[in-house]
Design a protein around this motif. Sequence first.
Motif, PDB file in Angstrom:
ATOM      1  N   LEU A  59      18.499  15.322 -56.249  1.00  0.00           N
ATOM      2  CA  LEU A  59      18.339  15.286 -58.055  1.00  0.00           C
ATOM      3  C   LEU A  59      19.019  16.624 -58.201  1.00  0.00           C
ATOM      4  O   LEU A  59      19.518  17.429 -57.398  1.00  0.00           O
ATOM      5  N   GLN A  70       6.597  13.248 -52.538  1.00  0.00           N
ATOM      6  CA  GLN A  70       6.671  11.856 -51.984  1.00  0.00           C
ATOM      7  C   GLN A  70       5.806  11.959 -50.785  1.00  0.00           C
ATOM      8  O   GLN A  70       5.601  12.938 -50.129  1.00  0.00           O
ATOM      9  N   TRP A 145       5.017  11.422 -57.890  1.00  0.00           N
ATOM     10  CA  TRP A 145       6.469  11.171 -57.431  1.00  0.00           C
ATOM     11  C   TRP A 145       6.563   9.690 -57.985  1.00  0.00           C
ATOM     12  O   TRP A 145       7.852   9.690 -58.485  1.00  0.00           O
ATOM     13  N   ASN A 149       9.920   8.546 -60.131  1.00  0.00           N
ATOM     14  CA  ASN A 149      10.772   7.452 -59.648  1.00  0.00           C
ATOM     15  C   ASN A 149      10.836   6.045 -59.899  1.00  0.00           C
ATOM     16  O   ASN A 149      11.040   5.426 -59.148  1.00  0.00           O
ATOM     17  N   ARG A 153      13.745   7.786 -63.700  1.00  0.00           N
ATOM     18  CA  ARG A 153      14.185   8.929 -63.097  1.00  0.00           C
ATOM     19  C   ARG A 153      15.112   9.776 -63.864  1.00  0.00           C
ATOM     20  O   ARG A 153      14.965  10.737 -64.480  1.00  0.00           O
TER      21      ARG A 153
END
Length: 182
Positions: A59, A70, A145, A149, A153
Amino acid sequence: MFNIICVKFGDKYSSDFVNKLYMDCKSEMDEFAFHCYTDNPTGIDQTNINIISPIGPTLNGVWNKLAMFQKEFPVQGKKIFLDLDVCVQGDIIEMLENDNHDWNRLHLVYSPWKDNKKRYGRLSSYDVVHHSSVMVWESNVQDIWEHFNSGLRDYFMRKYVGIDRFLAHEDIEVKYLPEHMT
């Protein structure tokens, strides 16, 4: 086992910052594992610092911090994230243990000095009191996350100046670390 994690992506900070943060932690605390999530381990003391290579998408800038949430992130147990420019001034682990810290929620630094919406006349990272320079958690963060995501995002990274605003404006439940730790 307590895990201290830092994130180094890009060239804003050199490996010297990672090594110094490790040495600062080592001088204040006894037992912990130190991890650096990075795209470039060159110059990092890999005898004492566990290198974690990028997982999933790389990112922009500070957004790489969110990758720690994650479920595939390879660090298990109690986690303490520190920005590379944090100054460690005591035994963080002992302070958390003495306060009977609730490891089941994400804890951030409470920053009342950031609550000044008129400072710039526009939305900025100064319109929230979250500060993610220090974060503490063990579980219940994968949903952060997954929300980030979820197909939005790129939109989130354009809309928010950084993860402090993302966490606040997307109504992610966080708690604050005790004032004596900030």
